[in-house]
Design a protein around this motif. Structure first.
Motif, short mmCIF file in Angstrom:
data_model
loop_
_atom_site.label_atom_id
_atom_site.label_comp_id
_atom_site.label_asym_id
_atom_site.label_seq_id
_atom_site.Cartn_x
_atom_site.Cartn_y
_atom_site.Cartn_z
N HIS A 181 61.51 16.71 61.49
CA HIS A 181 61.06 17.65 62.53
C HIS A 181 59.54 17.72 62.51
O HIS A 181 58.89 17.18 61.58
CB HIS A 181 61.68 19.04 62.33
N LEU A 182 58.95 18.36 63.50
CA LEU A 182 57.51 18.54 63.51
C LEU A 182 57.12 19.63 62.52
O LEU A 182 57.88 20.59 62.33
CB LEU A 182 57.03 18.91 64.91
N GLU A 213 59.49 25.51 62.45
CA GLU A 213 60.10 26.07 61.24
C GLU A 213 61.60 25.81 61.25
O GLU A 213 62.28 26.15 62.21
CB GLU A 213 59.81 27.58 61.16
N PHE A 214 62.08 25.21 60.17
CA PHE A 214 63.49 24.82 60.14
C PHE A 214 64.04 24.86 58.73
O PHE A 214 63.47 24.29 57.80
CB PHE A 214 63.65 23.40 60.69
N MET A 220 60.53 14.23 70.60
CA MET A 220 60.19 15.31 69.68
C MET A 220 58.73 15.71 69.83
O MET A 220 58.39 16.89 69.83
CB MET A 220 60.49 14.89 68.24
N VAL A 221 57.86 14.71 69.96
CA VAL A 221 56.44 14.99 70.15
C VAL A 221 56.22 15.78 71.45
O VAL A 221 55.38 16.68 71.52
CB VAL A 221 55.62 13.69 70.16
N ARG A 222 57.02 15.46 72.48
CA ARG A 222 56.90 16.15 73.77
C ARG A 222 57.59 17.52 73.77
O ARG A 222 57.53 18.24 74.76
CB ARG A 222 57.51 15.29 74.88
N GLY A 223 58.27 17.86 72.68
CA GLY A 223 58.93 19.15 72.60
C GLY A 223 60.30 19.20 73.24
O GLY A 223 60.85 20.28 73.48
N SER A 282 51.29 12.06 61.37
CA SER A 282 51.10 13.14 60.39
C SER A 282 51.65 14.48 60.87
O SER A 282 51.70 15.45 60.09
CB SER A 282 49.62 13.28 60.04
N LEU A 283 52.07 14.56 62.13
CA LEU A 283 52.65 15.80 62.65
C LEU A 283 54.09 16.00 62.17
O LEU A 283 54.62 17.10 62.27
CB LEU A 283 52.63 15.79 64.18
N PHE A 284 54.70 14.93 61.65
CA PHE A 284 56.11 14.98 61.26
C PHE A 284 56.27 15.32 59.78
O PHE A 284 55.41 15.02 58.95
CB PHE A 284 56.79 13.63 61.51
#
Length: 273
Positions: free
Chosen positions: A130-131, A135-136, A185-188, A214-216
């Motif tokens: 996830h990004l 929060e998960f 996922m990057v696009r939400g 690095s966002l992942f």
């Protein structure tokens, strides 16, 4: 073949003791030259690219490609690796068109058709990606109802996951490719991506520049962790001995530390371009 053997028998009956001994040696050599030793063949294996475990772009075709090649090489057996879709590799191996395939889970459906390696070639550990900003946490699949999960079409994640997917208990979007899932996922548009931890990061860093990759991150709780094996077709009875030679070679690689050394090199990134 029968007429040739009769010719040699007639020769032996007519000659002196010394001559008979020489002729017997010739006959023995002749039979040995006809017999094809099991290690004289090249084992043909099919697999789909699954970077970084197996890939045509990596040295020795990736970590598992190298392990399989070197385990067989200890018995002087060559390996030819052909890249193809997973389903085709399994079908061709089951029919005996190729000798085998790898990285597969052991299932009751496959056991009648294949000899499985005694030890797994590696262990596949799937986690949720996830990004970092998302929060998960989760304890069971029942906690996932509110999330949008991306999974590749036809990709088996776990028996329970697939059951929940088919029953509509979780919100799974089946997408054509993992790269498309990561882009969404990057696009939400998606929240979670279940994948083997090494394969997932390999795909992330292949798909994006570092500032996007690095966002992942990944959740530390494994979704599943299962051993994956080499399969050789039962269409060829000689494969029963070949799989034993592979097992012997794999054990040697693990006992002498080579297996761990190659795996450490893999997770350090030193074996990757």
């Amino acid at each position: 073949m029968t007429s040739t053997l009769n010719f040699y028998i007639q020769l032996v009956s007519k000659k002196t003791k010394l001559q008979r001994s020489l002729i017997k040696l010739i006959v023995l050599y002749w039979f040995l030259s006809l017999a094809k030793p099991i290690w004289a063949k090249t084992v043909v294996l099919g697999a789909e690219e699954w970077y970084p475990y197996v890939s045509p772009t990596l040295e020795d075709k990736g970590f598992t490609g190298r392990i399989i090649k070197e385990a067989f090489a200890l018995s002087k057996i060559d390996v030819e690796l052909r890249f193809m879709p997973w389903a085709r590799a399994l079908k061709m191996a089951q029919e005996g068109v190729i000798d085998g395939t790898f990285l597969w889970y052991k299932t009751p459906e496959r056991e009648p058709f294949f000899y499985f390696s005694q030890e797994p070639v590696t262990t596949i550990t799937a986690v949720f990606f996830h990004l970092k900003k998302f929060e998960f946490t989760w304890d069971s699949l029942d906690d996932l109802k509110k999330y949008r999960i991306g999974a590749a079409i036809g990709y088996h994640i776990s028996d329970q996951f697939d059951e929940y997917d088919k029953a509509g208990k979780i919100n799974v979007h089946r997408i054509k490719s993992d790269t498309q899932i990561l882009q969404m996922m990057v696009r939400g548009r998606l929240d979670l991506f279940p994948q083997d931890i090494l394969v997932g990061y390999g795909q992330i860093y292949q798909s994006f520049p570092r500032h996007i990759a690095s966002l992942f991150t990944n959740n530390s709780k494994p979704l599943t962790s299962r051993p994956a094996f080499l399969l050789l077709t039962k269409q060829n009875p000689a494969n029963q001995e070949l799989i034993k030679l592979f097992d012997k070679g794999l054990k040697t690689l693990k006992d002498n530390g080579q297996y761990d050394a190659y795996f450490d090199k893999l997770i350090s990134g030193n074996s990757l371009p």
